[in-house]
Design a protein around this motif. Structure first.
Motif: not given
Length: 296
Positions: A266, A269, A283
């Motif tokens: 991700c 992240l 985030d």
């Protein structure tokens, strides 16, 4: 004849308005320490000429100018030299023309066990010089006594560079091939210091001359990175076209930030570790500026 002698003497005398440039040179397998004088005139022009060259026994790896006479007295012009495959630090008196031996050698009894790679003079505490060694140690010297005051062993590989803070002269930075930069504060000698990790080996470092909180580090991967020692926040930068621009800032409430890592799965992240022992996950797409620029 007297007039010629006076002119020769003037040429050899370092004036208070002169700026000195210290160079080291290897010429035909001989090693030299060269002293240049830079004269700056009122019209903005300047003149640079070789004042003297000193033959030294080994190739120099680092130099540091200092004005504290190792044998007492007021101010003078001196240079400390660290050389290849030598644990000694030689101090040369630049006011003595055609000098053949250093006026002082540091480290005969309590010196490094390998080459001296970096040197830094403390301009506030004028008798203090720091050295970085191939033996993984950092040493702090009192040139007035010729003795080592402190030895620090917080690196695991060769130490490449040391630098005193311009505004807080008790604060010393050191950078190493172990890919870390360590800050030590002489006002709190029991503290192990602050440590930053880098992605490549540290080649050199320097404090920002305009700020007591910032420094830059050059790495052997060709990058230069800037750090803020106060920073308890994470800053996100866009590196497009080799023109870094600030995008967003996040405060994880984790104390001084020691480590950050993006997720491989991700990519927006970010995990953040801090001095307070807390782990924070950010985030980055939750920030409006990041979302506008990178969100789909």
């Amino acid at each position: 004849a007297n007039s010629d002698t006076e002119e020769d003497l003037d040429a050899l005398t370092i004036q208070p308005t002169d700026s000195l440039i210290i160079c080291t040179r290897i010429k035909k397998k001989l090693n030299f320490l060269e002293v240049y004088v830079c004269e700056v005139f009122e019209d903005g022009t300047h003149n640079v000429y070789l004042h003297q060259d000193i033959m030294i026994p080994k190739p120099a790896l680092c130099t540091a100018w200092l004005d504290c006479p190792p044998r007492g007295g007021e101010k003078g012009n001196f240079v400390a030299v660290g050389s290849l495959k030598s644990p000694m630090i030689e101090i040369w008196d630049l006011d003595v023309v055609n000098e053949v031996l250093p006026c002082v050698q540091l480290g005969r009894a309590d010196g490094h066990t390998g080459s001296v790679i970096g040197l830094a003079w403390n301009k506030e505490f004028r008798n203090i010089v720091a050295s970085a060694g191939a033996d993984k140690s950092v040493k702090v010297w009192d040139v007035s006594t010729g003795k080592c005051m402190v030895t620090m062993n917080h690196h695991t590989k060769k130490v490449q560079a040391v630098a005193w803070n311009h505004y807080v002269p008790q604060v010393l930075l050191s950078g190493s091939l172990d890919r870390t930069v360590v800050l030590n504060d002489g006002r709190d000698p029991s503290h192990s210091g602050l440590k930053w990790s880098t992605k490549a080996r540290v080649e050199s470092l320097a404090w920002d001359p305009h700020s007591e909180h910032s420094f830059v580090v050059s790495l052997n991967d060709g990058t230069v990175k800037g750090f803020d020692i106060r920073d308890k926040s994470v800053k996100l930068w866009d590196l497009s076209n080799n023109q870094p621009s600030w995008v967003a800032t996040h405060n994880p409430n984790a104390g001084v930030v020691l480590s950050v890592s993006f997720s491989a799965d991700c990519p927006f992240l970010l995990a953040v570790g801090g001095l307070e022992g807390e782990l924070n996950v950010w985030d980055t797409l939750s920030d409006a500026a990041v979302s506008r620029r990178y969100g789909s």
